[in-house]
Design an enzyme around this catalytic site. Structure first.
Site, PDB file in Angstrom:
ATOM      1  N   SER A   1       0.848  -1.188   0.000  1.00  0.00           N
ATOM      2  CA  SER A   1       0.000   0.000   0.000  1.00  0.00           C
ATOM      3  C   SER A   1       0.883   1.238   0.000  1.00  0.00           C
ATOM      4  O   SER A   1       2.114   1.145   0.021  1.00  0.00           O
ATOM      5  CB  SER A   1      -0.902   0.004   1.235  1.00  0.00           C
ATOM      6  OG  SER A   1      -0.113   0.211   2.384  1.00  0.00           O
ATOM      7  N   LYS A   2       0.219   2.383  -0.004  1.00  0.00           N
ATOM      8  CA  LYS A   2       0.926   3.674  -0.088  1.00  0.00           C
ATOM      9  C   LYS A   2       2.043   3.804   0.930  1.00  0.00           C
ATOM     10  O   LYS A   2       3.106   4.314   0.640  1.00  0.00           O
ATOM     11  CB  LYS A   2      -0.068   4.810   0.124  1.00  0.00           C
ATOM     12  CG  LYS A   2      -0.698   5.283  -1.158  1.00  0.00           C
ATOM     13  CD  LYS A   2      -0.935   6.802  -1.108  1.00  0.00           C
ATOM     14  CE  LYS A   2      -1.376   7.314  -2.448  1.00  0.00           C
ATOM     15  NZ  LYS A   2      -2.778   6.954  -2.759  1.00  0.00           N
ATOM     16  N   ARG A   3       1.772   3.324   2.148  1.00  0.00           N
ATOM     17  CA  ARG A   3       2.762   3.568   3.201  1.00  0.00           C
ATOM     18  C   ARG A   3       4.069   2.805   2.967  1.00  0.00           C
ATOM     19  O   ARG A   3       5.065   3.043   3.638  1.00  0.00           O
ATOM     20  CB  ARG A   3       2.165   3.259   4.581  1.00  0.00           C
ATOM     21  CG  ARG A   3       2.060   1.816   4.900  1.00  0.00           C
ATOM     22  CD  ARG A   3       1.179   1.555   6.102  1.00  0.00           C
ATOM     23  NE  ARG A   3       0.659   0.211   6.017  1.00  0.00           N
ATOM     24  CZ  ARG A   3       1.309  -0.853   6.425  1.00  0.00           C
ATOM     25  NH1 ARG A   3       2.506  -0.724   6.971  1.00  0.00           N
ATOM     26  NH2 ARG A   3       0.778  -2.047   6.295  1.00  0.00           N
TER      27      ARG A   3
ATOM     28  N   GLY B   1       5.750   3.111   0.363  1.00  0.00           N
ATOM     29  CA  GLY B   1       6.490   3.874  -0.651  1.00  0.00           C
ATOM     30  C   GLY B   1       5.836   3.666  -1.994  1.00  0.00           C
ATOM     31  O   GLY B   1       4.620   3.614  -2.085  1.00  0.00           O
TER      32      GLY B   1
END
Ligand code: GLU
Length: 468
Positions: free
Chosen positions: A240-242, A244
């Site tokens: 996911s986004k977190r 990177g």
């Protein structure tokens, strides 16, 4: 009937978002397998979701695949453009008694769904066994699935996976607005494109059973299925986004070379012994979809960086200079085109330390500055009378250097410090600042090498006289 002997694979992205690395890996595995088998790799843009599919996303996908070097052997097929053909196949299923018109109301459908959710049978319609009705009244067309028995998918990665037919809904093939649905379109297109191996993410494993039933109803040969486990983040959670970057374009922006990302993606969930770095030809020679591991792969940044560093070392310096120039321009400090050969020379000297193109830009930007430039505050503070005197004596030594090479320069700096009875730390920081003006720069000998004698001495002169 179509000739089915040669292997045909395909990548079938939906242009409802950008190209993620999971999709890029799926595309790569399809390409590698097709190449390995001497077959063809095709691309199908699944743009049937007219609301969420955009031309911009189609372009991002094409650009991303092009950048990565995973390009199909034929122009892409656009799924929405095949709608008439999909409808014709639905008519054929009706004619074969393998589909039926369903006039269930919204309320009836909600009730059937509720029952199915509560552990009841899969959705069937009361219209399933009625004689055909008014084709002009609003209706959908459903697949008439078998009520018993099982459908077995002999997945090349997952092994045998069985589905009880009674648990598979009579899925809608054609919506009331005449639009074909996803599972139908996939089967018809895969058949028409002569696809022999469907290699895709394992979020589609359940669809494989539904699709297998449609193949069977049409008397079409079923392709082999291979469902790839997902790519997880370094912590094992869904990517996911977190974690990177996720999109291929983001990896490009972070300074990864396409050949490095390609090599790295091939290693995600597949491998050839402990081989970390291999060529495209080796990947093609070694790849077999049956060797993909069952467990989800984890994104590993240090490994990717290591592979990228390797490919930066291998890359042509003129090509790297062009890429670094793009980064300078993006950062708002473009350099002249005629500086590019000089930059390529500098890159040759400092690239060893760079894991990404961004780092390479950081390592080289100091050398492209035009002098005289103002010194940063930190460097100015370091330039005490004592340090200036040291640097001026070092300048004399450097001027007399007979061989302007990295080992020689290293030795000179060491000898100089020893002769002065000081540590290199006494003047090293200040010299770096003088040579770079305070922007990042490589170690002293590399910086001197990168600048060349004349430029290095001129920068020292600038700094020493500026501060007289
Ligand atoms: N369009 C589907 C997706 O993007 C893939 C379908 C398939 O590969 O069969 O998830």
């Amino acid at each position: 009937m179509t000739e089915r002997s040669a292997v045909v694979t395909r990548f079938a992205p939906s242009p409802t978002g950008s190209l993620h690395i999971g999709g890029a890996r799926t595309a790569l595995f399809n390409l590698l397998y097709a190449r390995h088998m001497g077959g063809n790799f095709l691309l199908r843009i699944e743009d049937t979701d007219r609301e969420r599919s955009t031309d911009a996303n189609v372009q991002i996908i094409l650009d991303g695949l092009g950048w990565l070097g995973v390009t199909p052997d034929a122009p892409p097929v656009f799924q929405a453009a095949q709608a008439d053909r999909h409808r014709a196949v639905v008519q054929e299923l009706l004619a074969r008694g393998r589909a039926y018109r369903c006039y269930m109301t919204v309320e009836e459908l909600a009730e059937a769904r509720e029952k199915a959710r509560a552990g009841g049978p899969a959705i069937r319609s009361p219209w399933r066994d009625r004689a055909s009705n008014d084709p002009d009244a609003p209706h959908v067309i459903r697949f008439k699935g078998p009520l018993d028995g099982e459908t077995v998918i002999d997945d090349l990665i997952k092994g045998e996976v069985s589905f009880q037919n009674k648990e598979l809904d009579d899925l809608v093939l054609l919506r009331s607005d005449g639009m074909p649905t996803y599972n139908l379109a996939v089967v018809v297109d895969d058949h028409d494109m002569g696809v022999t191996h469907v290699i895709r993410g394992d979020d589609h494993l359940n669809n494989a059973a539904r699709q297998a039933l449609i193949y069977e109803a049409m008397d079409w040969p079923r392709p082999a299925f291979a469902h790839l486990p997902l790519i997880h983040g370094p912590d094992g959670a869904k990517l996911s986004k977190r974690h990177g970057a996720q999109a291929v374009g983001e990896f490009a922006d972070m300074g990864y070379l396409p050949e490095a990302l390609r090599n790295y993606l091939a290693r995600l969930g597949w491998g050839h012994g402990d081989d970390e770095i291999f060529s495209d030809a080796e990947a093609i020679a070694w790849f077999d979809v049956a060797d993909v591991v069952k467990a989800p792969a984890r994104l590993d940044w240090p490994k990717l960086n290591h592979i990228n560093q390797h490919y930066i070392q291998q890359a042509d310096n003129d090509r790297l200079a062009e890429l670094v120039c793009e980064i300078y321009a993006q950062r708002g400090s473009p350099i002249d085109k005629d500086q590019r050969p000089k930059l390529a020379g500098i890159i040759a000297l400092v690239k060893e330390a760079a894991q990404t193109l961004l780092q390479l830009a950081d390592l080289t930007v100091f050398a492209t500055r035009s002098r005289p430039f103002a010194l940063d505050e930190k460097t100015s503070k370091l330039l005490t009378e004592e340090t200036k005197a040291l640097l001026s004596r070092l300048r004399t030594r450097l001027d007399a250097e007979t061989e302007w090479s990295r080992p020689e320069l290293e030795r000179t700096i060491r000898d100089f410090a020893q002769g002065e009875g000081v540590g290199i730390g006494k003047f090293g920081q200040a010299l770096r600042g003088v040579l770079s003006g305070g922007v990042p720069a490589p170690d002293l000998a590399s910086s001197l090498m990168a600048l060349g004698r004349a430029e290095a001495l001129a920068r020292m002169d600038d700094a020493l006289s500026l501060l007289q």
